[in-house]
Design a protein around this motif. Structure first.
Motif, mmCIF file in Angstrom:
data_model
loop_
_atom_site.group_PDB
_atom_site.id
_atom_site.type_symbol
_atom_site.label_atom_id
_atom_site.label_comp_id
_atom_site.label_asym_id
_atom_site.label_seq_id
_atom_site.Cartn_x
_atom_site.Cartn_y
_atom_site.Cartn_z
ATOM 1 N N GLU A 130 -29.178 -64.358 -77.598
ATOM 2 C CA GLU A 130 -28.560 -63.122 -77.109
ATOM 3 C C GLU A 130 -27.616 -63.419 -75.959
ATOM 4 O O GLU A 130 -26.510 -62.865 -75.896
ATOM 5 C CB GLU A 130 -29.644 -62.131 -76.673
ATOM 6 N N ARG A 131 -28.031 -64.282 -75.043
ATOM 7 C CA ARG A 131 -27.150 -64.654 -73.924
ATOM 8 C C ARG A 131 -25.885 -65.328 -74.432
ATOM 9 O O ARG A 131 -24.783 -65.064 -73.924
ATOM 10 C CB ARG A 131 -27.892 -65.594 -72.960
ATOM 11 N N ARG A 132 -26.024 -66.183 -75.434
ATOM 12 C CA ARG A 132 -24.850 -66.872 -75.978
ATOM 13 C C ARG A 132 -23.899 -65.908 -76.669
ATOM 14 O O ARG A 132 -22.684 -66.136 -76.708
ATOM 15 C CB ARG A 132 -25.308 -67.964 -76.945
ATOM 16 N N MET A 133 -24.445 -64.803 -77.220
ATOM 17 C CA MET A 133 -23.583 -63.817 -77.882
ATOM 18 C C MET A 133 -22.940 -62.851 -76.900
ATOM 19 O O MET A 133 -21.915 -62.242 -77.206
ATOM 20 C CB MET A 133 -24.409 -63.013 -78.911
ATOM 21 N N ASP B 71 -17.724 -58.585 -72.446
ATOM 22 C CA ASP B 71 -18.022 -57.188 -72.763
ATOM 23 C C ASP B 71 -17.919 -56.916 -74.255
ATOM 24 O O ASP B 71 -18.781 -56.246 -74.842
ATOM 25 C CB ASP B 71 -17.064 -56.264 -72.006
ATOM 26 N N GLU B 72 -16.870 -57.410 -74.902
ATOM 27 C CA GLU B 72 -16.705 -57.181 -76.326
ATOM 28 C C GLU B 72 -17.801 -57.862 -77.129
ATOM 29 O O GLU B 72 -18.254 -57.336 -78.155
ATOM 30 C CB GLU B 72 -15.331 -57.666 -76.788
ATOM 31 N N ASP B 73 -18.254 -59.025 -76.660
ATOM 32 C CA ASP B 73 -19.353 -59.699 -77.340
ATOM 33 C C ASP B 73 -20.634 -58.871 -77.243
ATOM 34 O O ASP B 73 -21.395 -58.758 -78.205
ATOM 35 C CB ASP B 73 -19.590 -61.086 -76.733
ATOM 36 N N SER B 74 -20.877 -58.296 -76.069
ATOM 37 C CA SER B 74 -22.062 -57.453 -75.890
ATOM 38 C C SER B 74 -22.018 -56.257 -76.825
ATOM 39 O O SER B 74 -23.026 -55.901 -77.455
ATOM 40 C CB SER B 74 -22.159 -56.970 -74.444
ATOM 41 N N MET B 75 -20.840 -55.616 -76.923
ATOM 42 C CA MET B 75 -20.725 -54.462 -77.802
ATOM 43 C C MET B 75 -20.836 -54.860 -79.270
ATOM 44 O O MET B 75 -21.399 -54.127 -80.086
ATOM 45 C CB MET B 75 -19.415 -53.736 -77.530
ATOM 46 N N ALA B 76 -20.309 -56.035 -79.611
ATOM 47 C CA ALA B 76 -20.452 -56.529 -80.983
ATOM 48 C C ALA B 76 -21.924 -56.760 -81.312
ATOM 49 O O ALA B 76 -22.385 -56.457 -82.420
ATOM 50 C CB ALA B 76 -19.661 -57.820 -81.160
ATOM 51 N N LYS C 278 -36.215 -68.230 -77.327
ATOM 52 C CA LYS C 278 -35.080 -68.637 -78.173
ATOM 53 C C LYS C 278 -34.213 -67.436 -78.517
ATOM 54 O O LYS C 278 -32.978 -67.529 -78.533
ATOM 55 C CB LYS C 278 -35.598 -69.300 -79.443
ATOM 56 N N ARG C 279 -34.860 -66.292 -78.791
ATOM 57 C CA ARG C 279 -34.097 -65.077 -79.096
ATOM 58 C C ARG C 279 -33.224 -64.682 -77.906
ATOM 59 O O ARG C 279 -32.054 -64.321 -78.066
ATOM 60 C CB ARG C 279 -35.065 -63.946 -79.440
ATOM 61 N N LEU D 282 -24.833 -66.906 -84.984
ATOM 62 C CA LEU D 282 -25.699 -66.713 -83.823
ATOM 63 C C LEU D 282 -26.597 -65.493 -84.001
ATOM 64 O O LEU D 282 -27.787 -65.533 -83.670
ATOM 65 C CB LEU D 282 -24.853 -66.549 -82.555
ATOM 66 N N TYR D 283 -26.025 -64.431 -84.544
ATOM 67 C CA TYR D 283 -26.827 -63.216 -84.714
ATOM 68 C C TYR D 283 -27.916 -63.428 -85.766
ATOM 69 O O TYR D 283 -29.028 -62.907 -85.621
ATOM 70 C CB TYR D 283 -25.942 -62.035 -85.107
ATOM 71 N N SER D 284 -27.627 -64.194 -86.804
ATOM 72 C CA SER D 284 -28.648 -64.494 -87.814
ATOM 73 C C SER D 284 -29.805 -65.269 -87.188
ATOM 74 O O SER D 284 -30.984 -65.001 -87.476
ATOM 75 C CB SER D 284 -28.035 -65.299 -88.966
#
Length: 817
Positions: free
Chosen positions: A657-660, A664-669, A652-653, A544-546
């Motif tokens: 970002e919303r999917r990631m 809270d831990e996902d946001s920090m990741a 799309k970006r 997802l980040y890629s």
């Protein structure tokens, strides 16, 4: 009476082979004193003794002039200088009596040189010798200036001085540690086959390892990611996230808070204030240098003591100074221990706990109620006093002043009642929504505003009463003076004035309301943890980040292309305007013909040529305009296309970002990956904070105190450590919390007492007593070190969060000392 025979001296200026003399023998003893008693290095001691004429400098010749220190006049000059200038010994103003070796006996001996077989003090060549000797001492004087900064670090009298103008890193040490988790992992006999999560957790729990320790060390995150693990994988995971704590000490006049020492603030304004008694102020910063969860991440809200590294990885800090304690010697005063990172950690916990927010709101309401119950009748009394003066015909108050008095009285009544009404409204909201602070937050803010309006109304009333008392008193009558005294007494004793009966209630209510507002507005600040790193390395999250990065690059490229197209189109439009301006000039000349002012002085042939050229230029100009407009159309098309691509890529970006960021831990990741990729600055607003190795303030401050004690014990110059009473720390003026000493009890009483108990077990010779600090109301704790300190085993302590149980201090290099 026959003259006393004198010993013949070598001719003035004669050279003789170098031989150790009286002063050099004294110099050898001086060096031994500095090395053995003051902890000075042998090279520094030799340099210092040589610089003041008590030792042969390294560059001294094999032979020397007897008129400098070897001949009679030279010794006389030295002796005379010692008698006249006690500071000559060291060149830094130290009395001879400060050093046992150079007390009265030596002084008397020097004075008696002329009468005990030594060289005569009244030698005919004395004046010349004095001048020659002093000229010769210019070189030693320059040497003293060279070594003075280091010489001042020696303990001759009462001071060991670090007098750097700028801030300098004077020491950096590494804290080696072994954790409870690591100890138990090493002792588990897992064999070659991997264990599943349930088996690992059960075995570690049985050995006393808590779930918090497993979470903090990354073991739980590993077990969640991988169902079956080997012992090697567990140990590697622990080592990856284990704290790597370093301690950095900075000294100098430019350290961040050198001008705000707690000990100075306590004593300031008292007869005990002595700004030169406490020296060697230093600021000590503790950092967790673990690269995964701490080293590159700044701690929010720090005090900025970290030098060029700033707040990156900052765990805690301490502030110290040194002084001479009677009967003990040089001691270190630990005047502050604080962890801004723990404050962030605790705030995050509180922000996630609605019950704590509601507790702060209820406390604000209670304090406000006490103030309102006392303030409302006093406000009515004050208003009546003001209106009474206004109604008294003797004072003939009319016009603007009368209107001011009426308005002030009315305002005081109005705001006192409004404040009380806001409290009632807040209490009703709390009853309606006992577990939802968000629904009560706005009413809390309204109460704070009402309190501010009430405080302002009281301020206006007090100022008016002061003016009225002054005016009434000037009339001079007995009744006038009585009324003036009544106004003054009421203002100073009954209201919110500094010593007034409402002042403390107003302060308590204001502080409670501010705490409630802080609790309501508190947000969770991103903080690193092993689980965040594990989440960031999850393959699906990475995918997802890629895609997010791909859309981000695409949006950035398209936005840049759109911007470039827009900018180029604007430039071309300016060129079109210029072409149209030229065409206008050609057309104007064509219409006017030979009568045009620009053709007035031209010959007929030239006029025709110019007009013909204008026609040709008009044709080419129109062609250029047409070409420019085509290019503009193309650029506008490119802009529209690029802007559309940028907009769709941004959408799309944002979707990725919303999917990631679903937790809270996902946001920090997500933020963690941004920092790692350089897309997010480390010092942006709400950055990611370092991981917190400890689970409580007590544990954190115990770690700091223990480290500070160990550092002091390893410093041979120090004979002990002094800790101020927590109530005196709370009363320091700059703290502004003199009425809240309990807030300092954990960090300045409970934690150090626990460490002192362990220290006494390790060093049985330690003596714990009390001492008096300047300006302090309560006795300070005095910890006197034993003469034989030894190198016992590291202190044992258990910390729930990081699992640290053993630690020791090893030097990592010293830049200045």
């Amino acid at each position: 009476m026959a003259e006393k025979p004198t010993k013949n001296s070598p001719a003035f200026g004669t050279l003789r082979p170098y031989e150790p003399g009286l002063l050099e023998g004294i110099g050898a003893q001086l060096q031994d004193f500095m090395v053995d008693r003051a902890g000075v290095s042998r090279p520094v001691a030799r340099d210092l003794a040589g610089a003041v004429g008590f030792s042969r400098p390294e560059e001294a010749p094999v032979v020397r002039a007897t008129d400098v220190l070897g001949g009679p006049a030279g010794v006389a000059v030295a002796g005379a200088d010692f008698v006249e200038d006690p500071g000559f010994l060291t060149g830094i103003g130290v009395p001879l009596s400060a050093i046992p070796l150079f007390g009265g006996p030596l002084r008397r001996g020097l004075r008696g040189l002329g009468g005990n077989g030594g060289p005569p003090m009244d030698d005919d060549g004395l004046a010349e010798a004095v001048q020659a000797a002093r000229e010769a001492r210019k070189a030693p004087a320059q040497e003293r200036a060279r070594i003075k900064p280091e010489a001042e670090n020696t303990i001759f009298d009462e001071e060991y001085l670090v007098d750097y103008d700028e801030e300098k890193l004077v020491d950096r040490s590494d804290i080696t540690s072994v954790s409870k988790v690591r100890q138990e992992l090493e002792s588990i006999g897992m064999g070659a086959n991997p264990w599943d999560k349930q088996k690992v957790v059960k075995e570690l729990n049985k050995r006393g390892v808590t779930n918090d320790q497993m979470e903090a060390s990354g073991i739980t995150a590993l077990l969640d990611r991988k169902p079956n693990v080997t012992k090697e994988e567990l140990v590697a995971q622990h080592e990856r996230f284990a704290p790597q704590i370093t301690v950095e000490s900075r000294a100098g006049q430019d350290t961040t808070y050198a001008g705000q020492q707690r000990i100075m603030e306590l004593a300031e304004g008292t007869s005990e204030y002595d700004p030169v008694k406490h020296v060697n102020y230093s600021e000590v910063v503790f950092r967790n240098q673990n690269p995964e969860v701490s080293a590159e991440f700044p701690t929010a809200g720090t005090h900025g003591m970290g030098g060029f590294k700033g707040s990156r990885g900052e765990l805690a800090h301490a502030r110290t100074s040194e002084y001479m304690e009677p009967g003990v010697g040089r001691v270190e005063l630990i005047e502050e221990v604080q962890s801004d990172l723990f404050k962030t950690y605790q705030n995050n916990l509180d922000a996630k706990d609605p019950s704590k927010t509601m507790k702060a709101i209820k406390s604000a309401s209670r304090n406000a109620r006490v103030l309102a119950d006392a303030s409302t009748p006093k406000a009515e009394e004050a208003a009546e006093l003001i209106e009474g003066v206004l109604a008294d015909s003797r004072y003939e108050i009319i016009g603007d002043r009368a209107e001011t008095m009426r308005r002030t009285a009315k305002r005081l009544r109005t705001h006192a009642q409004r404040y009380k009404d806001k409290i009632d409204f807040l209490d009703n909201r709390v009853k309606m929504h006992p577990n939802d602070p968000d629904l009560v937050a706005e009413t809390v803010r309204e109460l704070r505003d009402a309190e501010g309006e009430l405080a302002s109304a009281w301020s206006s009333s007090n100022n008016l009463m002061y003016d009225l008392a002054t005016s009434v008193n000037r009339r001079g009558g007995a009744e006038d003076k009585a009324l003036a005294n009544k106004l003054t007494d009421f203002r100073t004793l009954e209201t919110t004035d500094l010593q007034g009966g409402l002042s403390l209630l107003m302060r308590d209510a204001s502080r409670a309301q501010n705490k409630a507002i802080d609790a309501v507005d508190m947000q969770v600040l991103p903080q690193m943890s092993p689980r965040v790193v594990e989440r960031a390395e999850d393959p699906k999250f990475q995918e997802l980040y890629s895609k997010y990065e791909e859309m981000d690059r695409k949006a950035t490229t398209a936005r840049q292309e759109a911007g470039r197209s827009l900018e180029e189109a604007e430039k071309l439009r300016e060129k079109v305007k210029e072409e149209h301006a030229r065409l206008d000039r050609y057309e104007e000349r064509e219409i006017s013909g030979v009568e045009h002012p620009s053709l007035k002085d031209a010959s007929p042939v030239m006029r025709e040529r110019i007009l013909k050229g204008d026609k040709e230029n008009m044709v080419s100009g129109k062609a250029r305009i047409k070409n420019l407009e085509k290019r503009i159309d193309a650029l506008e098309s490119t802009y529209d296309s690029s802007d559309s691509i940028a907009a769709s890529s941004r959408l799309k970006r944002e979707e990725y970002e919303r999917r990631m960021k679903t937790a809270d831990e996902d946001s920090m990741a997500f933020y963690y990956l941004q920092v790692r990729s350089g897309r997010r600055g480390r010092n942006q607003i709400n950055p990611i904070n370092p991981s917190m190795p400890f689970s409580s303030l007590n544990d954190t401050t115990q770690f700091v105190y223990e480290t500070m004690f160990e550092r002091a014990l390893s410093n041979s110059r120090l004979n002990g450590v002094v800790l101020p009473d927590y109530r005196d720390i709370a009363s320091v003026p700059s703290r502004g919390t003199g009425d809240m000493p309990e807030a300092f009890k954990v960090g300045y009483k409970d934690a150090p007492e626990a460490v002192i108990k362990r220290l006494k077990e390790r060093y049985p010779g330690i003596e714990v007593s009390t001492t008096k600090l300047p300006g302090a109301e309560f006795p300070a704790t005095m910890i006197k070190f034993p003469k034989e300190r030894g190198t016992g085993k590291p202190l044992i302590q258990g910390y729930a969060q990081g699992g640290l149980v053993m630690k020791g201090i090893g030097s990592m290099g010293k830049e200045v000392l």
